[in-house]
Scaffold this motif. Sequence first.
Motif, short mmCIF file in Angstrom:
data_model
loop_
_atom_site.label_atom_id
_atom_site.label_comp_id
_atom_site.label_asym_id
_atom_site.label_seq_id
_atom_site.Cartn_x
_atom_site.Cartn_y
_atom_site.Cartn_z
N HIS A 1 -5.35 -14.62 -6.36
CA HIS A 1 -5.19 -13.96 -7.65
C HIS A 1 -3.92 -13.13 -7.59
CE1 HIS A 1 -9.18 -15.17 -8.97
NE2 HIS A 1 -9.67 -14.74 -7.80
N PHE A 2 -2.89 -13.59 -8.30
CA PHE A 2 -1.57 -12.98 -8.18
C PHE A 2 -1.58 -11.53 -8.64
CE2 PHE A 2 2.59 -11.86 -9.88
CZ PHE A 2 3.42 -12.17 -8.82
N TYR A 3 -2.12 -11.26 -9.82
CA TYR A 3 -2.08 -9.90 -10.36
C TYR A 3 -2.86 -8.92 -9.49
CZ TYR A 3 0.06 -11.69 -14.64
OH TYR A 3 0.91 -12.27 -15.54
N SER A 4 -3.96 -9.37 -8.92
CA SER A 4 -4.78 -8.47 -8.10
C SER A 4 -4.14 -8.19 -6.76
CB SER A 4 -6.17 -9.08 -7.89
OG SER A 4 -6.85 -9.25 -9.12
N ASN A 5 -3.40 -9.16 -6.21
CA ASN A 5 -2.90 -9.04 -4.84
C ASN A 5 -1.39 -8.87 -4.77
OD1 ASN A 5 -5.52 -9.37 -3.65
ND2 ASN A 5 -5.37 -11.57 -4.05
N GLN A 6 -0.74 -8.54 -5.90
CA GLN A 6 0.71 -8.41 -5.86
C GLN A 6 1.16 -7.22 -5.02
OE1 GLN A 6 2.50 -7.44 -9.65
NE2 GLN A 6 0.60 -6.57 -10.44
N ALA A 7 0.35 -6.16 -4.96
CA ALA A 7 0.72 -5.01 -4.13
C ALA A 7 0.75 -5.39 -2.65
CB ALA A 7 -0.25 -3.85 -4.36
N GLU A 8 -0.23 -6.21 -2.23
CA GLU A 8 -0.21 -6.69 -0.85
C GLU A 8 1.03 -7.54 -0.57
OE1 GLU A 8 -4.85 -6.86 0.65
OE2 GLU A 8 -3.75 -8.72 0.32
N LEU A 9 1.40 -8.37 -1.54
CA LEU A 9 2.59 -9.21 -1.37
C LEU A 9 3.84 -8.35 -1.24
CD1 LEU A 9 3.93 -11.99 -1.33
CD2 LEU A 9 3.97 -11.93 -3.84
N ILE A 10 3.95 -7.30 -2.07
CA ILE A 10 5.09 -6.40 -1.98
C ILE A 10 5.14 -5.73 -0.61
CG2 ILE A 10 6.07 -4.24 -2.87
CD1 ILE A 10 4.97 -5.00 -5.59
N ASP A 11 3.99 -5.31 -0.11
CA ASP A 11 3.94 -4.65 1.18
C ASP A 11 4.36 -5.60 2.30
OD1 ASP A 11 3.11 -2.15 2.62
OD2 ASP A 11 1.78 -3.56 3.63
N MET A 12 3.92 -6.85 2.23
CA MET A 12 4.32 -7.84 3.25
C MET A 12 5.83 -8.08 3.24
SD MET A 12 1.37 -10.79 3.30
CE MET A 12 0.53 -10.56 1.75
N VAL A 13 6.39 -8.16 2.02
CA VAL A 13 7.83 -8.38 1.91
C VAL A 13 8.60 -7.19 2.48
CG1 VAL A 13 9.73 -8.63 0.27
CG2 VAL A 13 7.64 -9.96 -0.05
#
Length: 587
Positions: A55-67
């Motif tokens: 779920h992109f909208y729900s997990n975008q913060a995790e993606l930002i943190d990984m980047v």
Amino acid sequence: MYDLSDIQKQIGIETLHDCCWTCSISELSSYWQQQYRQPEISCKCMSLLHYNIRHFYSNQAELIDMVNVFSPNIISLNELGTTIPKKIINQLLFSYNVYLKEGTNSHGDVVLAVDKRLSCQQIEINEPNLIAVRIRIDNQRFVVASIYSPPTEQLPLTTMTKLVSEAKNVIIAGDLNAKHPDWGCLQVNTKGRKLANWLIQHNLSVLNSGIKSSLRSNTTIDLVISGEIPETSESKSLSYTGSDHLPILTKFFRLNVLMDKHLVPRTYWKIYSSILTVLIDQFKDEQENYSNSANSTHNWFLILEQFLAALKLRVTIWKEVKRKRPSISPSLQVLLRHKHYLQNRYRHSRFEEDRLRLRSWNVTVKREFQALKQRSWEQFISNVASPNPSSFWRTVKKLNKKKSVDFSAVTEANITHKSPVDIVKCLSHHFTERHSLSSLNMTNTLDKEADELWKLFSSADTNDIELVLTQSDLKFNEQDVKNTIRSLKNKSSSGFDQLSNKMIKLLPTHYHGMLTHAYNVLFRYAHWGKEWKMARTICLNKSDNPAPTTNQLRPISMLPTFSKIYERLFLIRFNSWSSKMNILPLQ
């Protein structure tokens, strides 16, 4: 000197100390250009992040943190949860080139994001759930693909075979839903058998073999496939649990790319102007040592160009900074992380109390994002309605400005040139023909008169030209030079002279007299040095094609700055002469 910091004072004193050496200005300039040029950026091994984000909208913060934490060069995303506009992903992954392909089920699309510092080109594939690009890494050509294969669909082995034939090196990442003991699964399914045979046939390996990628079972269904030797890579799962799939980070030790930092120059322009003020007498003596011939005066200009470019390097320090910047505020990131915590807590407990907490917190997060959008919109409207014209046009320009697409190849006569040498040869041939001298029509009276006049001037004696120009009143004065320098745009770009408009505008006023005398000497001899006729040319892509034709390129030429000033001064005198002789009609 009182308003300078300690480091500025230190740089200024060291620069003056260098100027006290018993060496010529040219020798000092050469030393500074070698000693204080831009340092090279260190490299690191290439990394790829694959994440079934669910779920992109729900997990975008995790993606930002990984980047931000791991700075992967390539990002592969599967199962976005719904159809996401590409604009949203571009805003989130602003330092990546983003490629998106639609999916075949309700779980969403496939995304491949490539660091903008890597040269890449999308491969046209008319198949859902699969996106692929060509990338150059360490002067090697790679094909990188992100694939999602739903459990009820067959593996796209035919398309994967075509990708392998595209380049010698290939990297495939994706949730293939294929299970086989070869990559650490306890079970085996039909897709796993077919994929295992296909890997053997094409001499490819699963680099993350045995690494758990699913939270629902102890299995490996998210795979990173490559022809790289497994011993030259390292894969690991990351402890982010927003999705029911664990992210996979793979490092390729044999492939080097630039580090996720870039160098930012900090030039101390006050020191630049102060040093030039101190050296004014030395440059006057240098000018007097040169005779009043055209060649020697032009050489004085070249010495001044070299010194100004070297002085700018001498008073510049370079700082390494991170390229990343968060696309949402830290406070919103904290809210999203807590929402994920409540989401995972309710997923495991199923308590009504946890459900209510998650629901109320979700309302709070939505309200904060709506407020952020509202503030952004109000700021935009405020800029548009601003009485300041520059603020208005700066805002409107962002709406219509389209970023030029980088090109890695050039097409001419249905032939695609890919190597840098071939591209330069193709562009050189094209622009030579495009800007060649037009042929004269000798039956035309005007062309005939122009040709005869040009031959007459070309055969004129140099001494006669000097005599005429010496007696002419068409000479430059210091005010002309000041006005011309003032009219230059305050740009930092430069040609082969490495001299920008800004550097000339910061010259102390005492130099204007020397420049006036030198330009008058050149004008007296009708001299224009060959160095001032050489322009640094940059080609911008006017199309969306990464392999545009030569006619789709917009060349921008950057001439030496002293050449541009000379040209404008000549235009002032030419307009004065044409008006005085009543040659050009009033328009």
